[in-house]
Design an enzyme around this catalytic site. Structure first.
Site, PDB file in Angstrom:
ATOM      1  N   LYS A 174       5.391  62.332  37.837  1.00 58.13           N
ATOM      2  CA  LYS A 174       4.362  61.996  37.100  1.00 58.13           C
ATOM      3  C   LYS A 174       3.459  60.882  37.344  1.00 58.13           C
ATOM      4  O   LYS A 174       3.607  60.343  38.343  1.00 58.13           O
ATOM      5  CB  LYS A 174       5.077  61.493  35.676  1.00 58.13           C
ATOM      6  N   TYR A 228       3.350  70.903  26.991  1.00 60.48           N
ATOM      7  CA  TYR A 228       4.143  70.042  26.086  1.00 60.48           C
ATOM      8  C   TYR A 228       3.996  70.636  24.807  1.00 60.48           C
ATOM      9  O   TYR A 228       4.292  69.843  23.712  1.00 60.48           O
ATOM     10  CB  TYR A 228       3.691  68.754  26.162  1.00 60.48           C
ATOM     11  N   PHE A 255       5.421  60.820  19.378  1.00 65.78           N
ATOM     12  CA  PHE A 255       5.217  60.605  20.694  1.00 65.78           C
ATOM     13  C   PHE A 255       4.115  61.519  21.399  1.00 65.78           C
ATOM     14  O   PHE A 255       3.807  61.154  22.787  1.00 65.78           O
ATOM     15  CB  PHE A 255       6.426  60.238  21.833  1.00 65.78           C
ATOM     16  N   THR A 287      16.538  61.299  29.437  1.00 65.79           N
ATOM     17  CA  THR A 287      14.976  61.158  29.134  1.00 65.79           C
ATOM     18  C   THR A 287      14.866  59.726  29.156  1.00 65.79           C
ATOM     19  O   THR A 287      13.602  59.121  29.683  1.00 65.79           O
ATOM     20  CB  THR A 287      14.649  61.876  27.882  1.00 65.79           C
ATOM     21  N   ARG A 338      15.628  58.170  37.117  1.00 73.42           N
ATOM     22  CA  ARG A 338      15.063  57.486  35.757  1.00 73.42           C
ATOM     23  C   ARG A 338      15.794  56.361  35.701  1.00 73.42           C
ATOM     24  O   ARG A 338      15.289  55.269  35.142  1.00 73.42           O
ATOM     25  CB  ARG A 338      15.265  58.411  34.481  1.00 73.42           C
ATOM     26  N   ASN A 346       8.700  57.852  32.449  1.00 72.65           N
ATOM     27  CA  ASN A 346      10.109  58.248  32.922  1.00 72.65           C
ATOM     28  C   ASN A 346       9.857  59.006  34.077  1.00 72.65           C
ATOM     29  O   ASN A 346      11.010  59.715  34.608  1.00 72.65           O
ATOM     30  CB  ASN A 346      10.885  58.650  32.201  1.00 72.65           C
ATOM     31  N   HIS A 366       9.526  64.994  35.617  1.00 73.45           N
ATOM     32  CA  HIS A 366       9.715  65.987  34.669  1.00 73.45           C
ATOM     33  C   HIS A 366      10.482  67.233  35.368  1.00 73.45           C
ATOM     34  O   HIS A 366      10.082  67.633  36.303  1.00 73.45           O
ATOM     35  CB  HIS A 366       8.379  66.741  34.043  1.00 73.45           C
ATOM     36  N   GLU A 407       7.008  77.556  32.094  1.00 77.53           N
ATOM     37  CA  GLU A 407       6.346  76.376  32.796  1.00 77.53           C
ATOM     38  C   GLU A 407       5.646  76.709  34.277  1.00 77.53           C
ATOM     39  O   GLU A 407       4.463  76.260  34.499  1.00 77.53           O
ATOM     40  CB  GLU A 407       7.009  75.089  32.979  1.00 77.53           C
TER      41      GLU A 407
HETATM   42  P1  DAT Z   1      12.596  65.751  29.234  1.00 71.96           P
HETATM   43  O1  DAT Z   1      11.472  64.912  29.890  1.00 71.96           O
HETATM   44  O2  DAT Z   1      13.827  64.730  29.720  1.00 71.96           O
HETATM   45  O3  DAT Z   1      12.753  66.921  28.969  1.00 71.96           O
HETATM   46  P2  DAT Z   1      11.822  65.939  26.255  1.00 71.96           P
HETATM   47  O4  DAT Z   1      11.280  67.140  26.813  1.00 71.96           O
HETATM   48  O5  DAT Z   1      12.555  65.859  25.240  1.00 71.96           O
HETATM   49  O6  DAT Z   1      12.376  65.145  27.522  1.00 71.96           O
HETATM   50  O7  DAT Z   1      10.513  65.037  26.023  1.00 71.96           O
HETATM   51  C1  DAT Z   1       9.335  65.280  27.162  1.00 71.96           C
HETATM   52  C2  DAT Z   1       8.798  63.914  27.186  1.00 71.96           C
HETATM   53  O8  DAT Z   1       8.334  63.189  26.185  1.00 71.96           O
HETATM   54  C3  DAT Z   1      10.011  62.923  27.959  1.00 71.96           C
HETATM   55  O9  DAT Z   1      10.243  63.011  29.184  1.00 71.96           O
HETATM   56  C4  DAT Z   1       9.426  61.561  27.391  1.00 71.96           C
HETATM   57  C5  DAT Z   1       8.730  61.827  26.056  1.00 71.96           C
HETATM   58  N1  DAT Z   1       9.395  61.682  25.056  1.00 71.96           N
HETATM   59  C6  DAT Z   1      10.517  62.136  24.655  1.00 71.96           C
HETATM   60  N2  DAT Z   1      11.043  61.512  23.612  1.00 71.96           N
HETATM   61  C7  DAT Z   1      10.346  60.533  23.095  1.00 71.96           C
HETATM   62  C8  DAT Z   1      10.575  59.518  22.268  1.00 71.96           C
HETATM   63  N3  DAT Z   1      11.598  59.728  21.500  1.00 71.96           N
HETATM   64  N4  DAT Z   1       9.608  58.466  22.615  1.00 71.96           N
HETATM   65  C9  DAT Z   1       8.609  58.351  23.450  1.00 71.96           C
HETATM   66  N5  DAT Z   1       8.510  59.338  24.436  1.00 71.96           N
HETATM   67  C10 DAT Z   1       9.394  60.425  24.242  1.00 71.96           C
HETATM   68 MG    MG Z   2      11.713  68.547  28.469  1.00 72.47          MG
END
Ligand code: DAT
Ligand code: MG
Length: 149
Positions: free
Chosen positions: A9, A49, A57, A91, A102, A112, A115, A126
């Site tokens: 990222k 996304y 978020f 995450t 991370r 973080n 991805h 994806e």
């Molecule tokens: P991951 O990237 O571990 O698959 P995710 O798909 O649930 O996690 O979310 C996508 C991204 O969105 C994640 O890398 C960071 C952001 N994100 C997720 N939950 C969040 C939250 N509660 N607050 C802020 N950013 C968040």
């Molecule tokens: Mg995800």
């Protein structure tokens, strides 16, 4: 062999961590099937996304992922999806296990670093968003007999 989409990222690129992150995946034994540096457009970010649309978020996430170049890769291996997720860590970097990308390199859930697709269905959705079939290379490695029984 399973394939998964990995994105290094914008924060990781800006912080000079591309090599560090690729190194961790390479050392595990994952094969790099495709790799390129791009700047993600708002349209592509919204498709990638889409499952998070409407969450608090979401807007910040789209701003972040489009803010600066990223490195996208297709990584391949037996159980590659699970192995990449475990190498990335949880995450939220504050909750990630030490030893993961991370945890070792991050502080904030909104920065973080990396991805990785979370399931075979997600990977199948994806990967074609970022790569054409011709860009995904199939090749064998001598070392694979030392990585897999
Ligand atoms: P991951 O990237 O571990 O698959 P995710 O798909 O649930 O996690 O979310 C996508 C991204 O969105 C994640 O890398 C960071 C952001 N994100 C997720 N939950 C969040 C939250 N509660 N607050 C802020 N950013 C968040
Ligand atoms: Mg995800």
């Amino acid at each position: 062999m399973e394939q998964t989409l990995v994105i290094i990222k914008p924060d990781a690129v800006q912080r000079g961590l591309i090599g560090e992150i690729i190194h961790r995946f390479e050392r595990r034994g994952l094969r790099i099937a495709a790799m390129k540096m791009i700047q993600i457009s708002p349209e592509l970010a919204e498709r990638h996304y889409a499952v998070h649309k409407g969450k608090p978020f979401y807007e910040g996430l789209i701003r972040y992922i489009t803010s600066s170049p990223v490195v996208v890769m297709v990584l391949e291996g037996n159980r590659a999806i699970e192995i990449v997720r475990n190498t990335m860590g949880a995450t939220d970097p504050a909750k990630a296990t030490p030893g993961t990308i991370r945890a070792d390199l991050g502080m904030d859930i909104g920065r973080n670093l990396v991805h990785g697709s979370d399931s075979p269905e997600t990977a199948a959705f994806e990967i074609p968003l970022f790569f054409s079939e011709e860009e995904i290379l199939s090749y064998s490695r001598e070392v694979d007999s030392w990585i897999y029984e």
